[in-house]
Design a protein around this motif. Structure first.
Motif, PDB file in Angstrom:
ATOM      1  N   PHE A   1      -6.064  99.710  -4.140  1.00  9.99           N
ATOM      2  CA  PHE A   1      -6.763  98.617  -3.485  1.00  9.99           C
ATOM      3  C   PHE A   1      -6.199  98.365  -2.091  1.00  9.99           C
ATOM      4  O   PHE A   1      -6.641  97.484  -1.382  1.00  9.99           O
ATOM      5  CB  PHE A   1      -6.695  97.353  -4.347  1.00  9.99           C
TER       6      PHE A   1
ATOM      7  N   ARG B   1      -3.220  97.281  -1.233  1.00  5.81           N
ATOM      8  CA  ARG B   1      -2.267  96.197  -1.055  1.00  5.81           C
ATOM      9  C   ARG B   1      -0.845  96.729  -1.085  1.00  5.81           C
ATOM     10  O   ARG B   1       0.061  96.122  -0.531  1.00  5.81           O
ATOM     11  CB  ARG B   1      -2.421  95.172  -2.189  1.00  5.81           C
TER      12      ARG B   1
ATOM     13  N   GLU C   1      -0.198 103.237 -11.507  1.00  2.06           N
ATOM     14  CA  GLU C   1       0.362 103.173 -10.157  1.00  2.06           C
ATOM     15  C   GLU C   1       1.818 103.580 -10.098  1.00  2.06           C
ATOM     16  O   GLU C   1       2.704 102.735 -10.171  1.00  2.06           O
ATOM     17  CB  GLU C   1       0.260 101.748  -9.619  1.00  2.06           C
TER      18      GLU C   1
ATOM     19  N   ARG D   1       9.436  97.103 -19.203  1.00  2.00           N
ATOM     20  CA  ARG D   1       9.011  95.730 -19.562  1.00  2.00           C
ATOM     21  C   ARG D   1       7.492  95.634 -19.609  1.00  2.00           C
ATOM     22  O   ARG D   1       6.795  96.517 -19.124  1.00  2.00           O
ATOM     23  CB  ARG D   1       9.546  94.722 -18.536  1.00  2.00           C
TER      24      ARG D   1
ATOM     25  N   ALA E   1       3.546  91.324 -16.149  1.00  2.00           N
ATOM     26  CA  ALA E   1       3.663  89.867 -16.125  1.00  2.00           C
ATOM     27  C   ALA E   1       2.925  89.294 -14.921  1.00  2.00           C
ATOM     28  O   ALA E   1       2.577  90.018 -13.988  1.00  2.00           O
ATOM     29  CB  ALA E   1       5.135  89.471 -16.058  1.00  2.00           C
TER      30      ALA E   1
HETATM   31  N1  FMN Z   1       1.574  93.732 -10.784  1.00  2.00           N
HETATM   32  C1  FMN Z   1       1.491  92.589 -11.512  1.00  2.00           C
HETATM   33  O1  FMN Z   1       0.577  91.815 -11.346  1.00  2.00           O
HETATM   34  N2  FMN Z   1       2.452  92.317 -12.469  1.00  2.00           N
HETATM   35  C2  FMN Z   1       3.519  93.127 -12.703  1.00  2.00           C
HETATM   36  O2  FMN Z   1       4.345  92.837 -13.589  1.00  2.00           O
HETATM   37  C3  FMN Z   1       3.637  94.310 -11.916  1.00  2.00           C
HETATM   38  N3  FMN Z   1       4.696  95.156 -12.078  1.00  2.00           N
HETATM   39  C4  FMN Z   1       4.794  96.270 -11.296  1.00  2.00           C
HETATM   40  C5  FMN Z   1       5.904  97.130 -11.440  1.00  2.00           C
HETATM   41  C6  FMN Z   1       6.033  98.281 -10.659  1.00  2.00           C
HETATM   42  C7  FMN Z   1       7.234  99.163 -10.843  1.00  2.00           C
HETATM   43  C8  FMN Z   1       5.019  98.601  -9.704  1.00  2.00           C
HETATM   44  C9  FMN Z   1       5.137  99.829  -8.865  1.00  2.00           C
HETATM   45  C10 FMN Z   1       3.921  97.752  -9.564  1.00  2.00           C
HETATM   46  C11 FMN Z   1       3.787  96.589 -10.340  1.00  2.00           C
HETATM   47  N4  FMN Z   1       2.710  95.714 -10.188  1.00  2.00           N
HETATM   48  C12 FMN Z   1       2.623  94.581 -10.955  1.00  2.00           C
HETATM   49  C13 FMN Z   1       1.535  96.146  -9.426  1.00  2.00           C
HETATM   50  C14 FMN Z   1       1.470  95.673  -8.022  1.00  2.00           C
HETATM   51  O3  FMN Z   1       0.866  94.421  -8.052  1.00  2.00           O
HETATM   52  C15 FMN Z   1       0.591  96.713  -7.332  1.00  2.00           C
HETATM   53  O4  FMN Z   1       1.354  97.837  -7.045  1.00  2.00           O
HETATM   54  C16 FMN Z   1      -0.118  96.146  -6.145  1.00  2.00           C
HETATM   55  O5  FMN Z   1      -1.200  95.433  -6.638  1.00  2.00           O
HETATM   56  C17 FMN Z   1      -0.614  97.210  -5.176  1.00  2.00           C
HETATM   57  O6  FMN Z   1      -1.783  97.779  -5.659  1.00  2.00           O
HETATM   58  P1  FMN Z   1      -2.663  98.789  -4.810  1.00  2.00           P
HETATM   59  O7  FMN Z   1      -1.782  99.991  -4.520  1.00  2.00           O
HETATM   60  O8  FMN Z   1      -3.782  99.152  -5.739  1.00  2.00           O
HETATM   61  O9  FMN Z   1      -3.108  98.120  -3.594  1.00  2.00           O
END
Ligand code: FMN
Length: 147
Positions: free
Chosen positions: A15, A17, A78, A103, A106
């Motif tokens: 997306f 971000r 991702e 984990r 969250a």
């Molecule tokens: N997003 C959440 O809403 N909750 C989480 O607990 C969460 N944990 C993540 C842990 C890791 C190791 C990574 C790499 C991403 C995590 N994210 C989590 C996702 C991020 O929100 C996400 O990478 C971000 O939305 C970027 O998305 P995009 O690349 O599609 O733009």
């Protein structure tokens, strides 16, 4: 439980971000062909090894899920490759060997707390992947992609 699974495919755009808003450049994996695996695997943060066809093998930590903080309507895969790359690699073939779970996914009250948590995940993954229990999977032939 120690689970070991392999997934791979081309790197697609997320997306958008990741790198811009969060400073965490994730390499989204195309979910095509993985709907069953995706629905069966609990959302959460996993770690393992990533092989990129032209660049080698790297540590990775990844999120599988809905990204509750951003309220996504689609489950995504991702992986964050723990290496400084000079350029993007959209379209490149990416293979993942997933070796452990950190984990559950969250929600967070602030973007800062989400980012802090993801950096904690990264440290856990980096440390764990140096243990013989997990470092041996670096040699998994699935990571060496012939092009
Ligand atoms: N997003 C959440 O809403 N909750 C989480 O607990 C969460 N944990 C993540 C842990 C890791 C190791 C990574 C790499 C991403 C995590 N994210 C989590 C996702 C991020 O929100 C996400 O990478 C971000 O939305 C970027 O998305 P995009 O690349 O599609 O733009």
């Amino acid at each position: 439980p120690l689970e070991l699974w392999h997934i791979g495919g081309p790197v697609v755009k997320g997306f958008g971000r990741g790198s811009k808003v969060l400073g965490i450049p994730t390499a989204n994996l195309s979910t095509e062909g993985y709907s069953t695996l995706l629905s069966e695997h609990p959302s959460g943060v996993y770690f393992g090894w990533a092989g990129l066809s032209t660049r080698g093998v790297f540590k990775m930590v990844m999120s599988i899920g809905w990204n509750p903080y951003f309220d996504n309507t689609e489950k995504t895969i991702e992986p964050w490759l723990l290496h400084d790359f000079d350029e993007d690699f959209y379209g490149e073939e990416l293979h993942l060997v997933i070796v452990g779970y950190i984990r559950a996914e969250a929600n967070f009250p602030t973007l800062e707390s989400l980012i802090a948590k993801i950096h904690e995940d990264r440290k856990i993954a980096e440390t764990a992947l140096d243990l013989p229990l997990y470092s041996k999977y670096r040699d998994d032939p699935y990571l060496r992609i012939s092009v």
